[in-house]
Scaffold this active site. Structure first.
Site, PDB file in Angstrom:
ATOM      1  N   ALA A   1       4.804   4.366  -3.704  1.00  0.00           N
ATOM      2  CA  ALA A   1       4.574   3.569  -5.090  1.00  0.00           C
ATOM      3  C   ALA A   1       3.639   4.234  -6.344  1.00  0.00           C
ATOM      4  CB  ALA A   1       4.359   2.854  -4.648  1.00  0.00           C
TER       5      ALA A   1
ATOM      6  N   GLN B   1       1.302  -1.265   0.281  1.00  0.00           N
ATOM      7  CA  GLN B   1      -0.103   0.302   0.372  1.00  0.00           C
ATOM      8  C   GLN B   1       0.974   1.571   0.006  1.00  0.00           C
ATOM      9  OE1 GLN B   1      -3.209   1.272  -0.467  1.00  0.00           O
ATOM     10  NE2 GLN B   1      -3.766  -1.194  -0.950  1.00  0.00           N
ATOM     11  N   SER B   2       2.051   1.438  -0.470  1.00  0.00           N
ATOM     12  CA  SER B   2       3.069   2.020  -1.142  1.00  0.00           C
ATOM     13  C   SER B   2       2.649   3.396  -1.358  1.00  0.00           C
ATOM     14  CB  SER B   2       3.966   2.326  -1.857  1.00  0.00           C
ATOM     15  OG  SER B   2       5.397   3.199  -1.533  1.00  0.00           O
ATOM     16  N   ASN B   3       2.176   4.697  -0.581  1.00  0.00           N
ATOM     17  CA  ASN B   3       2.078   5.901  -1.129  1.00  0.00           C
ATOM     18  C   ASN B   3       2.802   6.374  -1.717  1.00  0.00           C
ATOM     19  OD1 ASN B   3      -0.516   6.356   0.721  1.00  0.00           O
ATOM     20  ND2 ASN B   3       1.279   6.185   2.025  1.00  0.00           N
TER      21      ASN B   3
END
Ligand SMILES: Cc1ncc(COP(=O)(O)O)c(C=O)c1O
Length: 323
Positions: A79, A75-77
């Site tokens: 990325a 859930q990387s912001n």
């Protein structure tokens, strides 16, 4: 400006708003809370990475790259914002994400796909190992990849937050405001390192308190000192940093990175219901939960003025129906 000579593209909506939080201030009985709205930087729902990417994308363009590559959690912001910046500037994008591919694409992952990123799941190998392999494979396929480190936190990326601190100080000067401290979520360190570097260079005397969301304080302080010193060298500013220059609180790590507990749930709900302000469950929810706890424990006086630096992440709310 400290960053004027650095190559930069324009994509962020700047300056981001600086707003009072009167209802939260009243609910908590002071200090006087304000929010710096970096959830409103633009770029596919906004967040702190837009500021870093203005400098990183400029470097990728200068190097003739055709693909942006980065890594992070599922859930990387960071990325998601990198995928959006790639689309915006005509790059391809490969994201190396931790763990196995989840059954459903929700929140940031849904947006990564929508934005056209290729996703390489690290599965059971370390992300760095998978990343190395992906970089080699892209090279073999004749692509020119530009590697953005975890969180965009190298001297080029952290430059975005040197500029951000100068932006805040200019807003304060224009509006006759002064703040005793800034509180933010700190993880890979680029945000806090950039803020502290500009604070020192511009003689801002208040606290810059990073609530750690992932690392023990000792380790984060080490990373921050190294990154702030390297960023100062990159910008030609003659300041060196030591671990003691960084104010970090790691009391709110709970079950670890991304493990949502009552602290984050209460913070996300309180901000939403008292100000219509959305926080995320992993970063800003943890940092604001920490701030609420510090306020309740009397760490800040009622007349003090604090800025909560909202670093974004709201898209991940949609992967956390448990909130
Ligand atoms: C919403 C949000 N807030 C804060 C951070 C932490 O910023 P930094 O990695 O620069 O410490 C991140 C990093 O991924 C983030 O996504």
């Amino acid at each position: 400006m400290l960053t004027d000579r650095q190559p930069r593209v324009s994509m962020a909506h700047l300056p981001t708003p600086l707003e009072p939080l009167p209802r939260l201030t009243a609910a908590l009985g002071g200090p006087q809370l304000w929010v710096k709205r970096d959830d409103q930087t633009g770029l596919a729902t906004g967040g702190n990475k837009t500021r870093k990417l203005e400098f990183l994308v400029a470097e990728a363009l200068a190097q003739g790259a055709d693909t942006l590559v980065t890594c992070g959690a599922g859930q990387s912001n960071h990325a998601r914002q990198t995928a959006a910046a790639a689309a915006r500037f005509g790059f391809r994008c490969t994201l190396v994400l931790r763990g196995p591919r989840p059954a459903a694409s929700q929140g940031n992952l849904l947006l990564d796909r929508l934005l056209g990123a290729e996703i390489a799941w690290a599965e059971d190998v370390a992300v760095d190992e998978r990343l190395e392999k992906v970089m080699a494979e892209l090279g073999e396929r004749g692509r020119r990849p530009y590697l953005i480190p975890y969180g965009g936190s190298n001297p080029v990326g952290a430059t975005g937050y040197v500029a951000a601190m100068e932006e805040l100080l200019a807003q304060c000067a224009q509006r006759g405001l002064g703040f005793d401290g800034i509180v933010l979520a700190s993880s890979s360190g680029g945000t806090q390192a950039g803020l502290v570097l500009a604070a020192r260079a511009r003689r801002y005397a208040g606290r810059v308190l990073g609530i750690s969301v992932a690392l023990p304080a000792e380790q984060l302080r080490r990373d921050l000192a190294e990154l702030a010193s390297a960023t100062a060298a990159h910008l030609g500013i003659g300041i060196g940093f030591a671990e003691d220059d960084f104010d970090v609180d790691d009391s709110y790590l709970g079950g670890g990175y991304g493990v949502v507990s009552s602290l984050e749930r209460e913070a996300v709900r309180t901000a939403a219901r008292s100000e219509g302000l959305l926080l995320d469950p992993v970063y800003t929810g943890r940092a604001f939960g920490g701030l609420m706890d510090l306020i309740r424990r009397g760490v800040f006086a009622a007349q003090e003025r604090l800025v909560f630096w909202h670093t974004g992440g709201v898209a991940s709310l949609f992967a956390h129906p448990d909130i």
